[in-house]
Design an enzyme around this catalytic site. Sequence first.
Site, short mmCIF file in Angstrom:
data_model
loop_
_atom_site.label_atom_id
_atom_site.label_comp_id
_atom_site.label_asym_id
_atom_site.label_seq_id
_atom_site.Cartn_x
_atom_site.Cartn_y
_atom_site.Cartn_z
N GLY A 1 2.58 3.68 1.52
CA GLY A 1 3.07 3.95 2.85
C GLY A 1 3.61 5.34 3.04
O GLY A 1 3.83 5.80 4.16
N ARG A 2 3.84 6.04 1.94
CA ARG A 2 4.34 7.43 2.05
C ARG A 2 3.87 8.26 0.86
O ARG A 2 4.58 9.14 0.37
CB ARG A 2 5.87 7.44 2.11
CG ARG A 2 6.57 6.73 0.95
CD ARG A 2 8.06 6.95 1.03
NE ARG A 2 8.75 6.31 -0.10
CZ ARG A 2 9.96 6.61 -0.49
NH1 ARG A 2 10.63 7.57 0.11
NH2 ARG A 2 10.53 5.97 -1.50
N ASP B 1 4.58 -4.98 -7.37
CA ASP B 1 3.96 -3.70 -7.03
C ASP B 1 4.60 -2.55 -7.80
O ASP B 1 4.11 -1.42 -7.72
CB ASP B 1 4.04 -3.43 -5.53
CG ASP B 1 5.47 -3.54 -5.00
OD1 ASP B 1 6.00 -4.66 -4.95
OD2 ASP B 1 6.05 -2.50 -4.62
N GLY C 1 0.82 -1.20 0.00
CA GLY C 1 0.00 0.00 0.00
C GLY C 1 0.85 1.25 0.00
O GLY C 1 2.08 1.19 0.19
#
Length: 491
Positions: A96-97, A256, A94
């Site tokens: 994350g930043r 990803d 996902g």
Amino acid sequence: MTETKVKIDTGWNLDNSYARLPKKFFTRQSLDPIREPRLVILNNKLAVSLGLNVQALQSNDGVSVFAGNQLPDGALPLAQAYAGHQFGHFTMLGDGRALLLGEQITPKGKRVDIQLKGSGRTPYSRGGDGRASLGPMLREYIISEAMKGLGIPTTESLAVVETGETVVRETEQPGAILTRVAASHIRVGTFEYAAQWGTVKELQALADYVLQRHYIGIGVDEDRYLLLLKEVIKRQAELIAKWQLVGFIHGVMNTDNMTVSGETIDYGPCAFMDTYDPATVFSSIDIHGRYAYGNQPNIAAWNLARFAETLLPLLHDNEDQAVRMAEDAISDFADLYNNNWLAGMRAKLGIFNEESQDESLIENLLNIMQKHGADYTNTFQALTVDKVSDIEMFDTEEFIQWYKLWKARLGRQQESKDSSHKLMKSSNPAVIPRNHRVEEALEAAVKRGDYSVMERLLEVISNPYAYSQEQMEYATLPEPSACPYRTFCGT
């Protein structure tokens, strides 16, 4: 917190179609403001193409958007959920930043994601600080601009803002936020997430969304999910061939980091190859060479097989039949890639037509280059301008024999010598973002606040086929070093 809307007319024209997907695929996210934002670079040309007001973007309100301090009208910030195989191991991931602000609708009606990278923690941060350091964000800006200049599908960088805050990696580093523009940020890992933790209905909603956004020509055919798989395979075969043709090494080809749109994404430990060697690896974390230059086509096929697995429930009600359909589609990748690569290599050698011995001619040249440690880019550049005295390898007997065969091959086509030269010039870049030049630019910017080195580099690599005199300086190889060049992911 209360989010302040931007009042100045910057030209933002945002929609939020991704937010209309099932809530499984994202988490709404508040902004995480920074104290002292400072715009350090703005991509004026990209801004104009997006319909944005360049002058307004440089105002305090404009910079506040890039800093994640204010929202433009129409923004609906969210963090996207996805999973991925990282070095072969499946995990939940996902944003994350990163935050997706929305989708800019350009004056030409094109829809593109506007994402802030380094904007703070999200529910997917997994213990990280959600921030980014200046060096890696500038690297992504440089490399994405180089890839665009080379004609390779890529995400683009709109702006980089210094945060005025420090992030801690191996050392304390200045923080930064990158504004990234993409056809979308939907990845193979997004489908892996849906297949692992979503329902078939949610998976279908994602697939239908991708079809509508990126593959509108497929329509509502009953085989549309098989056609989606085939089209993604086709685009990736074209993309990876383009990487190989210019010596680009992504460095972290996790699922990803493979988009379903066919764009290159996530310029972490990436670099361009100097000396030709299929085993070339730059990433400090790729200790076994999984993502080496020569492995990239096979890894792409592996990633696409993972994508095909996610679509099995949509391909056919009978699982065995669905598997056969997926396997047949994936089996096409090798030929699709090879055909794209061969066509590109023929162009690099000025060859217009096809002969059965072309692949052997190409492989022989690459083998000679590898044996003699020849520079990949400069070898083809020298062949383009027909200066075969500038590289040591050119004096060897085996190259002289190869050169005669190549000249004979060019003579067996109707196109003129001048036509071959033009084809080669448009296929062989005079310059790439050499690793030592990138590091030189980053060091000047990060350590001294001097962006002039980076600006000159960007000017040179933005038009790599110009063959200008200034580019020749940037084609010079670095001094030999006992230490191999290493890149880092920046997280």
